[in-house]
Design a protein around this motif. Structure first.
Motif, PDB file in Angstrom:
ATOM      1  N   LEU A  82       0.821  -1.209   0.000  1.00  0.00           N
ATOM      2  CA  LEU A  82       0.000   0.000   0.000  1.00  0.00           C
ATOM      3  C   LEU A  82       0.858   1.263   0.000  1.00  0.00           C
ATOM      4  O   LEU A  82       0.654   2.192   0.789  1.00  0.00           O
ATOM      5  N   ARG A 112      -1.028   6.238  -5.250  1.00  0.00           N
ATOM      6  CA  ARG A 112      -0.834   5.802  -6.629  1.00  0.00           C
ATOM      7  C   ARG A 112       0.308   4.797  -6.629  1.00  0.00           C
ATOM      8  O   ARG A 112       1.407   5.087  -6.155  1.00  0.00           O
ATOM      9  N   ASP A 113       0.067   3.592  -7.140  1.00  0.00           N
ATOM     10  CA  ASP A 113       1.100   2.563  -7.111  1.00  0.00           C
ATOM     11  C   ASP A 113       2.093   2.750  -8.261  1.00  0.00           C
ATOM     12  O   ASP A 113       1.979   3.697  -9.054  1.00  0.00           O
ATOM     13  N   ARG A 117      -1.855   3.090 -10.925  1.00  0.00           N
ATOM     14  CA  ARG A 117      -3.232   2.848 -10.475  1.00  0.00           C
ATOM     15  C   ARG A 117      -3.505   3.610  -9.179  1.00  0.00           C
ATOM     16  O   ARG A 117      -2.659   3.642  -8.280  1.00  0.00           O
ATOM     17  N   HIS A 119      -5.585   4.117  -5.705  1.00  0.00           N
ATOM     18  CA  HIS A 119      -6.298   3.344  -4.692  1.00  0.00           C
ATOM     19  C   HIS A 119      -6.826   4.291  -3.617  1.00  0.00           C
ATOM     20  O   HIS A 119      -6.095   5.168  -3.154  1.00  0.00           O
ATOM     21  N   LEU A 121      -8.520   3.960   0.167  1.00  0.00           N
ATOM     22  CA  LEU A 121      -8.759   2.990   1.235  1.00  0.00           C
ATOM     23  C   LEU A 121      -9.311   3.684   2.468  1.00  0.00           C
ATOM     24  O   LEU A 121      -9.063   4.869   2.707  1.00  0.00           O
ATOM     25  N   PRO A 153     -10.899   6.426  -9.485  1.00  0.00           N
ATOM     26  CA  PRO A 153      -9.935   5.517  -8.845  1.00  0.00           C
ATOM     27  C   PRO A 153     -10.038   4.110  -9.424  1.00  0.00           C
ATOM     28  O   PRO A 153     -11.100   3.692  -9.888  1.00  0.00           O
ATOM     29  N   ASP A 154      -8.932   3.376  -9.367  1.00  0.00           N
ATOM     30  CA  ASP A 154      -8.904   2.011  -9.896  1.00  0.00           C
ATOM     31  C   ASP A 154      -9.337   0.981  -8.861  1.00  0.00           C
ATOM     32  O   ASP A 154      -9.792  -0.104  -9.228  1.00  0.00           O
ATOM     33  N   GLU A 155      -9.193   1.312  -7.575  1.00  0.00           N
ATOM     34  CA  GLU A 155      -9.556   0.336  -6.540  1.00  0.00           C
ATOM     35  C   GLU A 155     -10.031   1.048  -5.280  1.00  0.00           C
ATOM     36  O   GLU A 155      -9.461   2.063  -4.860  1.00  0.00           O
ATOM     37  N   LYS A 183     -12.354  -5.473  -0.763  1.00  0.00           N
ATOM     38  CA  LYS A 183     -12.510  -4.541  -1.869  1.00  0.00           C
ATOM     39  C   LYS A 183     -13.986  -4.195  -2.104  1.00  0.00           C
ATOM     40  O   LYS A 183     -14.874  -4.989  -1.813  1.00  0.00           O
TER      41      LYS A 183
END
Length: 254
Positions: A82, A112-113, A117, A119, A121, A153-155, A183
């Motif tokens: 994360l 952002r990874d 992407r 995320h 949370l 957002p992607d996730e 998720k």
């Protein structure tokens, strides 16, 4: 209503906020020690602002829950990776939804990874994953993010301070893929629905026709429940229905 849970949640939120916003990850060797010390100091500071009666749980139990949550948080971060080039905790978004008003959302964690992407949370100290959580909470943050930054957002996911993969909740025992996170789905229809609801609600409030819509599982956490007329009326109606359904006692014999 529980000041104890509010206290623990606030302390853990501070841990997440400082870990990301102050880039405490740059010192991995002392990270756990540093975050546990932060948690202790924050606990001692915030407990002075809460009305706490240590009967439901002891102070030591609450502090231990927080310190365990710190360790679990780091386990979840490491296992689920994360982190990334961009990371921000308590990200406040106040975009304009139309020419009349703005919406607001404060996301626990946005990152952002390395693959680009995004995320979003939300951390929970809950003992019963997904029993009280509202998936639309995260979808609302996604709406705010979309309006603020022009990207969906992607996730979306909840993560649980009490339940890293090494200690899954009873509801997920035996599941090899438990990672401490659950998720939440997201698509364009969710964004349109929430946007439409926000606009309709604003119009109703502006027109003076907005009415409360009490939901028992949510109202039970509200400190105004006992003085909220719509909720009290609902409770009376529910009590009356239960009374009508109650079977009559059998007449005495002999």
């Amino acid at each position: 209503k529980s000041e104890h849970h509010q206290l623990m949640g606030s302390v853990l939120s501070k841990v997440v906020e400082d870990a990301y916003n102050k880039n405490m990850f740059r010192n991995p060797k002392t990270l756990l020690k540093d975050l546990r010390e932060l948690a202790k100091l924050e606990f001692e500071k915030l407990e002075k602002t809460h009305t706490l009666v240590w009967s439901y749980m002891t102070r030591e139990e609450a502090l231990d829950t927080v310190l365990s949550g710190v360790r679990n948080f780091l386990e979840i971060v490491k296992e689920n990776k994360l982190t990334g080039p961009y990371r921000r905790s308590e990200l406040k978004m106040t975009p304009q939804i139309n020419h009349k008003f703005k919406v607001c959302g404060i996301a626990d964690l946005v990152f952002r990874d390395t693959e680009g992407r995004i995320h979003i949370l939300d951390g929970k100290n809950a003992m019963t994953p997904m029993k009280y959580e509202d998936e639309d909470q995260l979808r609302w943050y996604a709406l705010c993010f979309r309006l603020e930054y022009g990207k969906l957002p992607d996730e979306l996911a909840f993560f649980y301070f009490r339940y890293p993969s090494s200690n899954p909740p009873k509801s997920h025992e035996g599941e090899s893929d438990w990672s401490g996170m659950i998720k939440v789905s997201l698509d364009e229809d969710d964004i349109r629905r929430l946007g439409s609801e926000a606009i309709a609600t604003e119009r109703a409030i502006s027109s003076g026709v907005f009415e409360a819509n009490p939901i028992p599982k949510n109202c039970t956490f509200c400190q105004f429940e006992n003085v909220c007329p719509p909720r009290q009326e609902q409770k009376k109606r529910n009590a009356s229905k239960r009374k009508k359904k109650k079977p009559k006692e059998a007449p005495p014999t002999g």
